[in-house]
Design a protein around this motif. Sequence first.
Motif, PDB file in Angstrom:
ATOM      1  N   GLY A  39      46.761  43.207  42.205  1.00 37.24           N
ATOM      2  CA  GLY A  39      46.358  41.810  42.231  1.00 37.24           C
ATOM      3  C   GLY A  39      45.127  41.583  41.378  1.00 37.24           C
ATOM      4  O   GLY A  39      45.069  42.000  40.220  1.00 37.24           O
ATOM      5  N   GLU A  40      44.117  40.946  41.973  1.00 37.68           N
ATOM      6  CA  GLU A  40      42.889  40.652  41.235  1.00 37.68           C
ATOM      7  C   GLU A  40      41.899  41.814  41.248  1.00 37.68           C
ATOM      8  O   GLU A  40      40.853  41.741  40.605  1.00 37.68           O
ATOM      9  CB  GLU A  40      42.201  39.432  41.848  1.00 37.68           C
ATOM     10  N   HIS A  77      46.132  40.402  36.124  1.00 37.18           N
ATOM     11  CA  HIS A  77      46.441  40.776  37.500  1.00 37.18           C
ATOM     12  C   HIS A  77      47.828  41.413  37.539  1.00 37.18           C
ATOM     13  O   HIS A  77      48.749  40.945  36.867  1.00 37.18           O
ATOM     14  CB  HIS A  77      46.408  39.556  38.423  1.00 37.18           C
ATOM     15  N   GLU A 123      42.628  36.661  35.179  1.00 35.49           N
ATOM     16  CA  GLU A 123      43.867  36.403  35.907  1.00 35.49           C
ATOM     17  C   GLU A 123      45.102  36.878  35.137  1.00 35.49           C
ATOM     18  O   GLU A 123      46.078  37.349  35.735  1.00 35.49           O
ATOM     19  CB  GLU A 123      43.988  34.914  36.233  1.00 35.49           C
ATOM     20  N   THR A 172      36.030  43.194  41.449  1.00 29.25           N
ATOM     21  CA  THR A 172      36.542  41.951  40.878  1.00 29.25           C
ATOM     22  C   THR A 172      36.068  41.810  39.431  1.00 29.25           C
ATOM     23  O   THR A 172      35.184  42.529  38.981  1.00 29.25           O
ATOM     24  CB  THR A 172      36.071  40.740  41.689  1.00 29.25           C
ATOM     25  N   SER A 206      35.739  31.235  48.698  1.00 30.23           N
ATOM     26  CA  SER A 206      36.199  32.072  47.592  1.00 30.23           C
ATOM     27  C   SER A 206      35.397  33.363  47.525  1.00 30.23           C
ATOM     28  O   SER A 206      34.316  33.479  48.123  1.00 30.23           O
ATOM     29  CB  SER A 206      36.049  31.331  46.258  1.00 30.23           C
TER      30      SER A 206
END
Length: 202
Positions: free
Chosen positions: A154-155, A134, A131, A127, A17
């Motif tokens: 996205g993230e 996003h 979530e 980052t 991750s």
Amino acid sequence: MKVLRVGHEALLIEVGSGEEVAALHAELVRRRAAGTLGVVREIVPAARTVLLDGVADASALAARLPGWEVPPLVPAAGPEVVVPVRYDGPDAAEVAELWGAPVAEVMGSVEFRAAFCGFAPGFGYLTGLPERFHVPRRATPRTSVPAGSVALAGEFAGVYPRSSPGGWQLVGRTDAVLWDPGRDPAALFAPGTRVRFREVAG
């Protein structure tokens, strides 16, 4: 953790991750500074890997790495950069509608972290966006995105260091200099840097 040999003097470490990448990168930097890592010229994080280049004894380090206990990343660790932003990007209204909240409010509430760099010199993949915030990339990329554009995909959040094509959602702009070869480090968002976006008047 999976360790792969890359040529004679490099190792590629695969983890599961982005959080594991950040923790491993911080631990590698700490051990190198403490003199317990051995000779490693470059430590380069990416989305799910960390590349070690210029490793003096790659075989020995490859054997040791899987036995390491890597502590979780301390959220407050790393230098902090505050970036002034005017939230007048062409996609700001659409993103605010998706979020159900003003873009400046959401962006200002998040402490971002530069996970890795790529795409262009000085472009940091940031980052930390929850979530639920996003957003998808644009269906049709723009042929030219102005330098200083604050963008989302996205993230990740990011700032375009120079004019280039791009498919991210543009929510604002900044005058901050993202890449300066005369600065150390040259990238404003070096991996591990904490980033805060602060709204300023247009």
